[in-house]
Design a protein around this motif. Structure first.
Motif: not given
Ligand SMILES: [Mg+2]
Ligand SMILES: Nc1ncnc2c1ncn2[C@@H]1O[C@H](COP(=O)(O)OP(=O)(O)OP(=O)(O)O)[C@@H](O)[C@H]1O
Lengths: 241, 289
Positions: A44, A87, A163-164
Motif C-alpha cells: 500500500t 484498500e 489495492d487488494e
Molecule cells: Mg495494504
C-alpha cells in the motif's frame, strides 16, 4: 519506448520507520502487473508513494512515459491519468452512489463526457445503477468494491492502481473481480494490482513482483514467480486456497 | 405570555448569530480536522471593519455589511495560510497552539489599534415591527435575515455544488479525495473562507445590534459558539443551527425571568449536561472514517 510507469530506487519512511528500501518497478502500456507480498510488506505504501499521498524519501517516479512526478501534489498526479482503488474500498459513505461517481470525474469539466461515463459504469455495474440514489455507506461490501472501481474509472485513467480488490469478498465475487480486471484491461487501461490472493492475481497478470519487508525479492512472469522459492517461503505457503 | 414570546424573539435574533459562528467552527473542524481558535476573532474583525467603514466612509448597510464580511474572510484566509494549512494532519494540539497564538495576536492587535474601550458603531436602522404585542426592531430582523441567508447559502454550497461535494469528500476521506483530483489546499481555503465570512456576518450583526465593537468580543461569543458545536455534534448543519438558536432563546429566558447576570452560564450548563448524557453531541459523532 519507455514504460508507462517507472519507479526507480524508491525509499519511503514514516517518521523514523523506514518501510520501503529501494524498490524498482515498472509497467508498460496495456499490461497487468501484480505486486504481491505478505501483510506489512509495504504494498500500500508503494501505491501511496506513486499517488503522492506519502512522501518518497528518495527515488524517481515517472508517469506517464518518463515524466517525473515525485513531489507533485496528489491532485496533479491524478490529473495525469492515474486511478486508484484504495484498500478496503473507501467509498465516500455519506455521499450518494451517484455523488461518488461524480467525485471520480472531479476534474472532467465536460458534463456530456461525465454523463457518458456514468452510463458506461451503469452498463459495467448494473447493480450500481439500481443503487444510485442510495448513500454509499449502505451498500454491501461487494457493492462498495464495485463502486470503488467504478469511481476510479470515472476519470478515464490510463493506469489503474488497485489495492487488494478481492479483499473480504465471497469466492464468487472474487472471481467476478478478477474477470473485471481483465475486462478493464481489455479496454486499454493498464493495471498495477496489489493482491494477497496470489494465485488469482497470477492468473490475470502478465508480470509480477514479490515484495518482502520493503524489498523486491523476486519478479518475473507468473510461471516464474509460482515456481520460485521466494513466493513459497514468503507467501503462498501461508495461503489456504 | 407576551413577555415570554418577546424573550423568545430576542433569543432567536441573538441565537442566529451564535449559530453562524458555530457553523463555521464545525465546518472547519469537520473538514480540516483543525480547531480554529482564531475563528471568533474573525467576528471581531468583521465588527471593527464595520466600525471603520461606518466612521470613515458611509453608514449605508449595503456597503458596511459586505465590506465587513469581506474583511473577516480575508482575515480567515490569512489564518488558513499561517496556522491551518501548515498544521493539517498533525496532532490536534499543534493547530491549537498555532490558531490560539494567532487569536491572541489578533485580540491584542485590535487593542493596540482601537484601544481597550468599546468603539461606537454609529449605524441606525429605524423602525420596529409589532406582532401581537411582540416587538422586533428592523435592525434585529435585518441581522436575523443576514444570518439565515448565510446558513442557507452554506447549506446550498455544501450540498449542491461541485466544490461542496469535494468538501464533503475531503471531510470523510481526504486521501481518496485528493487521489481523485481534489486540491486539498483549495478545499481548505474555501472552507475556512466560508466559515470566517459567516463569523464576519455575525460580528457585524453584533456590532450593529449593540452599536459597538470591542477587541475582546470574540472571546465569550466564540466560546458560546464552540459550545453549540460541541452540543450539536459536527455532523449536521441543521443541528448546529438549531442548537445555536436554542441557546440564544434559553439565554434570553434566563436573563428575562431569572437574572441577566446568569445569562452567560447557560451555555456552560447545557454543555456539561449534554456532554454528560451524550458525549458525541445531540446530532452526531466526532469520529471520522
Ligand atoms: Mg495494504
Ligand atoms: N501511516 C503510517 N505510519 C507509520 N507506519 C505505517 C503507516 N502506514 C503503514 N505503516 C507501516 O509500514 C509498513 C508497510 O505498510 P503497508 O500498509 O504499506 O503494508 P501492506 O503491504 O499494504 O500490508 P497489508 O497487506 O496488510 O495491507 C507496515 O509495517 C506498517 O505498519
Amino acid at each position: 519506448m519507455s514504460a508507462l510507469l517507472k519507479v526507480t530506487g524508491l525509499h519511503v519512511a514514516y517518521g523514523p520507520a523506514r518501510v520501503i528500501h529501494g524498490v524498482d518497478l515498472e509497467i508498460n502500456s496495456g499490461e497487468i502487473r501484480a505486486l504481491l507480498g505478505a501483510n506489512g510488506a509495504g504494498k500500500t505504501t508503494i501505491l501511496k508513494a506513486i499517488l503522492g499521498l506519502v512522501r518518497a524519501a528518495q527515488g524517481a517516479i515517472e508517469f506517464p512515459e518518463g515524466r517525473l512526478v515525485r513531489g507533485l501534489p496528489p491532485h496533479k498526479i491524478a490529473a495525469l491519468g492515474i486511478g486508484w482503488v484504495p484498500e478496503g474500498r473507501q467509498v465516500f459513505s455519506t455521499l450518494s452512489v451517484y455523488d461518488n461517481l461524480l467525485m471520480g470525474a472531479f476534474n472532467e469539466h465536460d458534463q456530456q463526457k461525465v454523463q457518458q461515463r456514468i452510463e458506461e459504469m451503469y452498463k459495467l455495474f448494473p447493480i450500481i445503477e439500481t443503487r444510485r440514489g442510495q448513500i454509499a455507506g449502505s451498500l454491501s461490501g461487494g457493492e462498495q468494491q464495485m463502486l470503488a472501481i467504478a469511481r476510479a474509472l470515472m476519470s478515464a485513467p490510463t493506469l489503474l492502481l488497485m489495492d487488494e480488490p478481492s479483499l473480504g469478498l465471497a469466492p464468487r465475487l472474487v472471481r467476478d473481480v478478477f474477470e473485471l480486471v481483465r475486462t478493464i484491461n481489455q479496454r486499454g487501461v493498464s493495471i498495477l494490482m496489489v493482491e494477497q490472493n496470489a494465485r488469482q492475481a497470477l492468473r490475470v497478470a502478465n508480470w509480477a513482483y514479490l515484495l518482502e519487508g520493503g524489498h523486491i525479492v523476486g519478479s518475473g512472469t507468473p510461471t516464474q514467480i509460482e515456481q520460485s522459492d521466494a513466493i513459497k517461503r514468503a507467501y503462498i505457503g501461508r495461503q489456504a486456497s | 405570555m407576551e413577555q415570554f414570546f418577546q424573550q423568545v424573539v430576542n433569543g432567536v435574533m441573538v441565537g442566529s448569530s451564535y449559530a453562524i459562528v458555530a457553523l463555521g467552527f464545525g465546518l472547519t473542524f469537520s473538514v480540516m480536522h483543525v480547531l480554529n481558535l482564531a475563528h471568533p476573532e474573525t467576528a471581531m474583525v468583521g465588527a471593527f471593519a464595520a466600525f471603520v467603514v461606518a466612521t470613515l466612509f458611509t453608514t449605508n448597510l449595503l456597503v458596511v455589511i459586505p465590506l465587513a464580511v469581506l474583511a473577516a474572510l480575508l482575515a480567515g484566509l490569512l489564518i488558513e495560510r499561517l496556522a491551518i494549512r501548515p498544521t493539517r494532519g498533525r496532532h490536534i494540539l499543534t493547530s491549537f497552539i498555532a490558531t490560539g497564538g494567532l487569536s491572541i495576536v489578533m485580540q491584542n492587535g485590535a487593542q493596540r489599534i482601537f484601544g481597550v474601550d468599546p468603539v461606537r458603531v454609529a449605524v441606525q436602522v429605524e423602525g420596529v415591527q409589532t406582532v401581537g404585542g411582540v416587538i422586533a426592531s428592523n435592525m434585529q430582523l435585518m441581522t436575523f435575515g443576514l444570518a439565515v441567508a448565510m446558513m442557507v447559502g452554506a447549506r446550498y454550497y455544501v450540498r449542491n455544488t461541485r466544490w461542496g461535494r469535494a468538501t464533503r469528500a475531503v471531510s470523510e476521506k481526504h486521501e481518496v479525495a485528493q487521489a481523485l483530483g481534489v486540491d486539498i489546499n483549495r478545499v481548505s481555503q474555501l472552507t475556512v473562507g466560508l466559515s470566517t465570512a459567516m463569523a464576519g456576518a455575525a460580528g457585524v450583526s453584533l456590532a450593529l445590534l449593540h452599536s459597538q465593537a470591542t477587541p475582546f468580543m470574540g472571546a465569550i461569543f466564540g466560546t458560546k459558539s464552540f459550545v453549540c458545536m460541541l452540543v450539536a455534534g459536527n455532523r449536521h448543519i441543521e443541528g448546529i443551527m438549531f442548537v445555536g438558536i436554542l441557546l440564544g432563546v434559553l439565554e434570553a429566558l434566563v436573563a428575562g425571568y431569572i437574572s441577566a447576570s446568569l445569562r452567560d452560564m447557560v451555555a456552560f450548563g447545557i454543555l456539561v449536561l449534554v456532554l454528560y448524557l451524550r458525549p458525541a453531541g445531540i446530532f452526531g459523532s466526532y469520529e471520522h472514517d
